[in-house]
Design an enzyme around this catalytic site. Structure first.
Site, PDB file in Angstrom:
ATOM      1  N   CYS A  33       0.827  -1.216   0.000  1.00 19.78           N
ATOM      2  CA  CYS A  33       0.000   0.000   0.000  1.00 19.78           C
ATOM      3  C   CYS A  33       0.855   1.258   0.000  1.00 19.78           C
ATOM      4  CB  CYS A  33      -0.939   0.003   1.197  1.00 19.78           C
ATOM      5  SG  CYS A  33      -0.075   0.084   2.769  1.00 19.78           S
ATOM      6  N   ASP A  35       2.276   2.666   2.536  1.00 24.03           N
ATOM      7  CA  ASP A  35       2.172   3.467   3.757  1.00 24.03           C
ATOM      8  C   ASP A  35       3.430   3.317   4.617  1.00 24.03           C
ATOM      9  OD1 ASP A  35      -0.240   4.208   2.870  1.00 24.03           O
ATOM     10  OD2 ASP A  35      -1.418   3.004   4.242  1.00 24.03           O
ATOM     11  N   CYS A  59      -2.862   5.358   5.665  1.00 23.69           N
ATOM     12  CA  CYS A  59      -4.320   5.329   5.708  1.00 23.69           C
ATOM     13  C   CYS A  59      -4.836   5.652   7.120  1.00 23.69           C
ATOM     14  CB  CYS A  59      -4.815   3.953   5.289  1.00 23.69           C
ATOM     15  SG  CYS A  59      -4.530   2.704   6.533  1.00 23.69           S
ATOM     16  N   CYS A 103      -2.531  -3.003   8.552  1.00 24.40           N
ATOM     17  CA  CYS A 103      -2.149  -1.684   9.066  1.00 24.40           C
ATOM     18  C   CYS A 103      -1.671  -1.813  10.514  1.00 24.40           C
ATOM     19  CB  CYS A 103      -3.318  -0.714   8.994  1.00 24.40           C
ATOM     20  SG  CYS A 103      -4.246  -0.791   7.447  1.00 24.40           S
TER      21      CYS A 103
HETATM   22 FE1  FES Z   1      -1.557   0.500   4.240  1.00 24.66          FE
HETATM   23 FE2  FES Z   1      -3.372   0.874   5.976  1.00 24.66          FE
HETATM   24  S1  FES Z   1      -3.664   0.621   3.872  1.00 24.66           S
HETATM   25  S2  FES Z   1      -1.286   0.746   6.341  1.00 24.66           S
END
Ligand code: FES
Length: 145
Positions: A33, A35, A59, A103
């Protein structure tokens, strides 16, 4: 879809920011993702986490999991902080949707990466702590693209 606690920690994140000259800092990322989460720790001579701050570029669930993770480890010993798994983080938030569980893994990994940094700086070994896999600093040394 999200529990009240998730929404609360997303809207009012606790311990957001950074610590200057921290005892340990760890940055981890999720390749899928994209992140990124960074955790700063201040640990006293007795091995107690006196302060913790986080920065998350990610997110809403990542913000909420980092926020609650800081609350779970603040005031704890290094050994107790190690026991804060992603499951404990999810439980403390009264649950996360299945697609968002990764996450919370980021939160666990960020704590471990910060503890690893602390141990390296102090030249100590923390029993039960493994080298973080997704530490961003590691990736920077060997770009894979
Ligand atoms: Fe990647 Fe939440 S979608 S940490």
């Amino acid at each position: 879809m999200y529990t009240k606690k998730v929404m609360d920690h997303f809207a009012n994140p606790r311990n957001m920011g950074e610590i200057e000259n921290p005892s340990g800092v760890g940055t981890v990322g999720n390749a899928k993702c994209g992140d990124i989460m960074r955790m700063y720790l201040n640990i006293d001579d007795n091995g107690v986490i006196q302060d913790v701050k986080f920065k998350t570029f990610g997110c809403g669930a990542a913000v909420a999991t980092s926020s609650i993770a800081t609350e779970l480890i603040k005031g704890k010993t290094v050994q107790d902080a190690l026991k804060v798994t992603n499951k404990a983080v999810v439980d403390a938030l009264d649950g996360l949707p299945p697609v968002k569980v990764h996450c919370s893994l980021l939160a666990e990994e960020a704590i471990h990466a910060a503890l690893w940094d602390y141990a390296e700086k102090k030249g100590i070994v923390i029993e039960g702590l493994e080298k973080p896999k997704s530490d961003i600093h590691e990736e920077e040394k060997e770009p894979t693209y």
